[in-house]
Design a protein around this motif. Structure first.
Motif, PDB file in Angstrom:
ATOM      1  N   ARG A 213       0.836  -1.201   0.000  1.00  0.00           N
ATOM      2  CA  ARG A 213       0.000   0.000   0.000  1.00  0.00           C
ATOM      3  C   ARG A 213       0.877   1.260   0.000  1.00  0.00           C
ATOM      4  NH1 ARG A 213      -2.474  -0.705   4.706  1.00  0.00           N
ATOM      5  NH2 ARG A 213      -3.946  -2.171   3.754  1.00  0.00           N
ATOM      6  N   LYS A 214       1.912   1.264   0.840  1.00  0.00           N
ATOM      7  CA  LYS A 214       2.802   2.420   0.885  1.00  0.00           C
ATOM      8  C   LYS A 214       3.530   2.609  -0.435  1.00  0.00           C
ATOM      9  CE  LYS A 214       3.708   2.497   5.879  1.00  0.00           C
ATOM     10  NZ  LYS A 214       4.741   2.325   6.925  1.00  0.00           N
ATOM     11  N   SER A 215       3.950   1.494  -1.037  1.00  0.00           N
ATOM     12  CA  SER A 215       4.647   1.592  -2.319  1.00  0.00           C
ATOM     13  C   SER A 215       3.736   2.176  -3.386  1.00  0.00           C
ATOM     14  CB  SER A 215       5.148   0.211  -2.751  1.00  0.00           C
ATOM     15  OG  SER A 215       6.093  -0.290  -1.836  1.00  0.00           O
ATOM     16  N   LYS A 216       2.478   1.727  -3.398  1.00  0.00           N
ATOM     17  CA  LYS A 216       1.527   2.243  -4.383  1.00  0.00           C
ATOM     18  C   LYS A 216       1.242   3.722  -4.145  1.00  0.00           C
ATOM     19  CE  LYS A 216      -0.866  -2.075  -5.452  1.00  0.00           C
ATOM     20  NZ  LYS A 216      -2.138  -2.818  -5.365  1.00  0.00           N
ATOM     21  N   ASN A 217       1.060   4.092  -2.866  1.00  0.00           N
ATOM     22  CA  ASN A 217       0.772   5.497  -2.557  1.00  0.00           C
ATOM     23  C   ASN A 217       1.939   6.398  -2.950  1.00  0.00           C
ATOM     24  OD1 ASN A 217      -1.750   4.872  -1.560  1.00  0.00           O
ATOM     25  ND2 ASN A 217      -1.068   4.744   0.572  1.00  0.00           N
ATOM     26  N   GLU A 218       3.157   5.901  -2.687  1.00  0.00           N
ATOM     27  CA  GLU A 218       4.329   6.680  -3.058  1.00  0.00           C
ATOM     28  C   GLU A 218       4.402   6.837  -4.575  1.00  0.00           C
ATOM     29  OE1 GLU A 218       9.207   6.483  -2.730  1.00  0.00           O
ATOM     30  OE2 GLU A 218       7.956   5.125  -1.546  1.00  0.00           O
ATOM     31  N   ARG A 236       0.250   9.133 -15.448  1.00  0.00           N
ATOM     32  CA  ARG A 236      -0.292   7.768 -15.372  1.00  0.00           C
ATOM     33  C   ARG A 236       0.736   6.762 -15.891  1.00  0.00           C
ATOM     34  NH1 ARG A 236      -5.109  10.495 -16.932  1.00  0.00           N
ATOM     35  NH2 ARG A 236      -4.686  10.048 -19.127  1.00  0.00           N
ATOM     36  N   ALA A 237       1.476   7.139 -16.908  1.00  0.00           N
ATOM     37  CA  ALA A 237       2.511   6.248 -17.428  1.00  0.00           C
ATOM     38  C   ALA A 237       3.597   6.004 -16.378  1.00  0.00           C
ATOM     39  CB  ALA A 237       3.126   6.854 -18.690  1.00  0.00           C
ATOM     40  N   GLN A 238       3.924   7.048 -15.625  1.00  0.00           N
ATOM     41  CA  GLN A 238       4.907   6.897 -14.558  1.00  0.00           C
ATOM     42  C   GLN A 238       4.408   5.913 -13.506  1.00  0.00           C
ATOM     43  OE1 GLN A 238       7.905   8.095 -14.137  1.00  0.00           O
ATOM     44  NE2 GLN A 238       8.099   9.538 -15.825  1.00  0.00           N
ATOM     45  N   LYS A 242       6.205   2.429 -12.378  1.00  0.00           N
ATOM     46  CA  LYS A 242       6.588   2.121 -10.998  1.00  0.00           C
ATOM     47  C   LYS A 242       5.944   0.820 -10.536  1.00  0.00           C
ATOM     48  CE  LYS A 242       7.466   6.887  -9.633  1.00  0.00           C
ATOM     49  NZ  LYS A 242       8.905   6.656  -9.410  1.00  0.00           N
ATOM     50  N   ALA A 243       4.675   0.598 -10.928  1.00  0.00           N
ATOM     51  CA  ALA A 243       4.006  -0.653 -10.576  1.00  0.00           C
ATOM     52  C   ALA A 243       4.736  -1.835 -11.205  1.00  0.00           C
ATOM     53  CB  ALA A 243       2.552  -0.622 -11.037  1.00  0.00           C
ATOM     54  N   LYS A 244       5.187  -1.651 -12.446  1.00  0.00           N
ATOM     55  CA  LYS A 244       5.937  -2.702 -13.125  1.00  0.00           C
ATOM     56  C   LYS A 244       7.231  -2.999 -12.387  1.00  0.00           C
ATOM     57  CE  LYS A 244       8.243  -3.758 -17.511  1.00  0.00           C
ATOM     58  NZ  LYS A 244       8.641  -3.231 -18.833  1.00  0.00           N
ATOM     59  N   LYS A 245       7.931  -1.963 -11.943  1.00  0.00           N
ATOM     60  CA  LYS A 245       9.189  -2.156 -11.222  1.00  0.00           C
ATOM     61  C   LYS A 245       8.954  -2.876  -9.895  1.00  0.00           C
ATOM     62  CE  LYS A 245      11.799   1.708 -13.204  1.00  0.00           C
ATOM     63  NZ  LYS A 245      12.499   2.978 -12.929  1.00  0.00           N
ATOM     64  N   ARG A 246       7.835  -2.555  -9.198  1.00  0.00           N
ATOM     65  CA  ARG A 246       7.546  -3.239  -7.943  1.00  0.00           C
ATOM     66  C   ARG A 246       7.308  -4.725  -8.191  1.00  0.00           C
ATOM     67  NH1 ARG A 246       4.508   1.437  -7.010  1.00  0.00           N
ATOM     68  NH2 ARG A 246       2.583   0.367  -7.608  1.00  0.00           N
ATOM     69  N   THR A 247       6.555  -5.027  -9.258  1.00  0.00           N
ATOM     70  CA  THR A 247       6.290  -6.430  -9.584  1.00  0.00           C
ATOM     71  C   THR A 247       7.579  -7.151  -9.931  1.00  0.00           C
ATOM     72  OG1 THR A 247       4.078  -5.888 -10.406  1.00  0.00           O
ATOM     73  CG2 THR A 247       5.021  -7.980 -11.115  1.00  0.00           C
ATOM     74  N   GLU A 248       8.451  -6.509 -10.686  1.00  0.00           N
ATOM     75  CA  GLU A 248       9.724  -7.123 -11.063  1.00  0.00           C
ATOM     76  C   GLU A 248      10.596  -7.372  -9.837  1.00  0.00           C
ATOM     77  OE1 GLU A 248      11.270  -4.402 -13.909  1.00  0.00           O
ATOM     78  OE2 GLU A 248      10.112  -5.229 -15.589  1.00  0.00           O
ATOM     79  N   ALA A 249      10.569  -6.440  -8.880  1.00  0.00           N
ATOM     80  CA  ALA A 249      11.350  -6.626  -7.652  1.00  0.00           C
ATOM     81  C   ALA A 249      10.830  -7.825  -6.869  1.00  0.00           C
ATOM     82  CB  ALA A 249      11.284  -5.360  -6.796  1.00  0.00           C
ATOM     83  N   THR A 268       2.154 -13.523  -8.723  1.00  0.00           N
ATOM     84  CA  THR A 268       2.207 -12.131  -9.170  1.00  0.00           C
ATOM     85  C   THR A 268       1.166 -11.780 -10.239  1.00  0.00           C
ATOM     86  OG1 THR A 268       3.910 -12.690 -10.813  1.00  0.00           O
ATOM     87  CG2 THR A 268       4.662 -11.942  -8.630  1.00  0.00           C
ATOM     88  N   ASN A 269       0.333 -12.758 -10.592  1.00  0.00           N
ATOM     89  CA  ASN A 269      -0.698 -12.532 -11.620  1.00  0.00           C
ATOM     90  C   ASN A 269      -0.104 -12.152 -12.974  1.00  0.00           C
ATOM     91  OD1 ASN A 269      -3.059 -13.174 -10.238  1.00  0.00           O
ATOM     92  ND2 ASN A 269      -3.168 -11.151  -9.283  1.00  0.00           N
ATOM     93  N   GLN A 270       1.064 -12.712 -13.285  1.00  0.00           N
ATOM     94  CA  GLN A 270       1.698 -12.489 -14.580  1.00  0.00           C
ATOM     95  C   GLN A 270       1.597 -13.769 -15.409  1.00  0.00           C
ATOM     96  OE1 GLN A 270       3.196  -9.335 -15.299  1.00  0.00           O
ATOM     97  NE2 GLN A 270       2.145  -8.868 -13.384  1.00  0.00           N
ATOM     98  N   SER A 271       1.644 -13.624 -16.720  1.00  0.00           N
ATOM     99  CA  SER A 271       1.656 -14.812 -17.565  1.00  0.00           C
ATOM    100  C   SER A 271       3.009 -15.498 -17.439  1.00  0.00           C
ATOM    101  CB  SER A 271       1.400 -14.433 -19.021  1.00  0.00           C
ATOM    102  OG  SER A 271       2.484 -13.689 -19.537  1.00  0.00           O
ATOM    103  N   LEU A 272       3.008 -16.821 -17.647  1.00  0.00           N
ATOM    104  CA  LEU A 272       4.248 -17.579 -17.541  1.00  0.00           C
ATOM    105  C   LEU A 272       5.267 -17.093 -18.569  1.00  0.00           C
ATOM    106  CD1 LEU A 272       5.883 -19.867 -16.320  1.00  0.00           C
ATOM    107  CD2 LEU A 272       4.745 -21.453 -17.904  1.00  0.00           C
TER     108      LEU A 272
END
Length: 285
Positions: A213-218, A236-238, A242-249, A268-272
């Motif tokens: 939640r904090k990561s998303k708010n930031e 919105r693109a930013q 950032k959401a993509k980077k959090r998922t990758e982390a 992570t709700n990503q495709s294989l």
């Protein structure tokens, strides 16, 4: 993420996982005391005070946060860091020791009253690749081969060590995902609470949810600030980036814990195919 996804992640955590390690050692004084005794070799050490993420430093200078900060029955002070990387360990250990030593005496105390200061880095990989349980450093005169007795001790513990002794068993336990496989009762009980007990599992889920939640708010705040300056579309693109980077982390952390591509994709709700493509890119980068 939902609670089931968090639960799957929790089951893969070890004591080298930041979130999990902090929760376990915040919860159990017995586990902290066992850890401190084995890492220092002090069988009679009694933990009087301890804290996680303890901030140390001075105004106008860099402050550091210690993973684990301990004071024993004699007032000796211990900083224990749980490390997954080997970056700048010597300099970090020296800096941490300087902070401990500079705050070791109260007004009116003499230098002879200085108590022991310990900085211990428990590293997931072998620090010197010598297959020793640990590597200790003291102040030493090379010419005369004399130790300067400063009561300052720096030690790097080898997380890959598997000897048939207390340290080897402790390192084994640190790598366990299943608490039933652990040697030490203190660690088994503390880890089981957050992996098996409903109250502990819910606590871990909330810790992870709050971090997300904090990561998303930031990300939203930064995205909105940039969006006002450069347009809402770019903002919105930013946020998406950032959401993509959090998922990758998250994916990298799960892979470091030994999780398969298939499980990472489910959690992570990503495709294989996307997960495999991401790690293939990482290998060639």
């Amino acid at each position: 993420m939902n609670n089931h996804q968090y639960y799957l992640m929790i089951q893969q955590f070890t004591l080298f996982s930041d979130f999990f390690m902090h929760a376990v050692f915040s919860h159990s004084r017995e586990a902290v005391q066992l850890l401190a005794r084995i890492l220092t070799g002090k069988a009679e050490l009694i933990v009087v005070e301890w804290g996680l993420e303890v901030k140390k430093g001075f105004p106008f200078f860099r402050n550091d946060r210690y993973d684990l900060f301990i004071i024993d029955q004699y007032g000796n002070v211990y900083n224990i860091e749980i490390e997954n990387t080997l970056r700048a360990l010597g300099k970090r250990a020296f800096h941490n020791m300087c902070l401990l030593g500079s705050q070791g005496l109260k007004p009116g105390e003499e230098h002879k009253d200085l108590r022991e200061n310990w900085v211990v880095f428990l590293t997931k990989k072998d620090f010197l690749n010598q297959n020793e349980p640990f590597y200790s450093y003291e102040w030493f005169n090379r010419k005369w081969k004399r130790i300067l007795h400063t009561k300052a001790h720096i030690r790097f513990v080898n997380g890959e060590y598997r000897g048939d002794d207390a340290m080897g068993k402790l390192m084994h336990d640190f790598h366990c995902t299943n608490p039933d496989d652990m040697f030490y009762d203190e660690l088994r009980e503390a880890v089981s609470y957050f992996k098996k007990e409903p109250e502990g599992v819910n606590t871990m889920c909330e810790i992870m949810r709050e971090f997300e939640r904090k990561s998303k708010n930031e990300g939203r705040r930064e995205g909105r600030a940039e969006g006002r300056a450069e347009g809402r579309a770019e903002g919105r693109a930013q946020e998406r980036q950032k959401a993509k980077k959090r998922t990758e982390a998250i994916m990298r952390n799960l892979r470091e814990e030994g999780m398969s591509y298939e499980r990472i994709a489910r959690i992570t709700n990503q495709s294989l195919s996307k997960v495999k493509s991401f790690f293939k890119t990482q290998q060639t980068a």
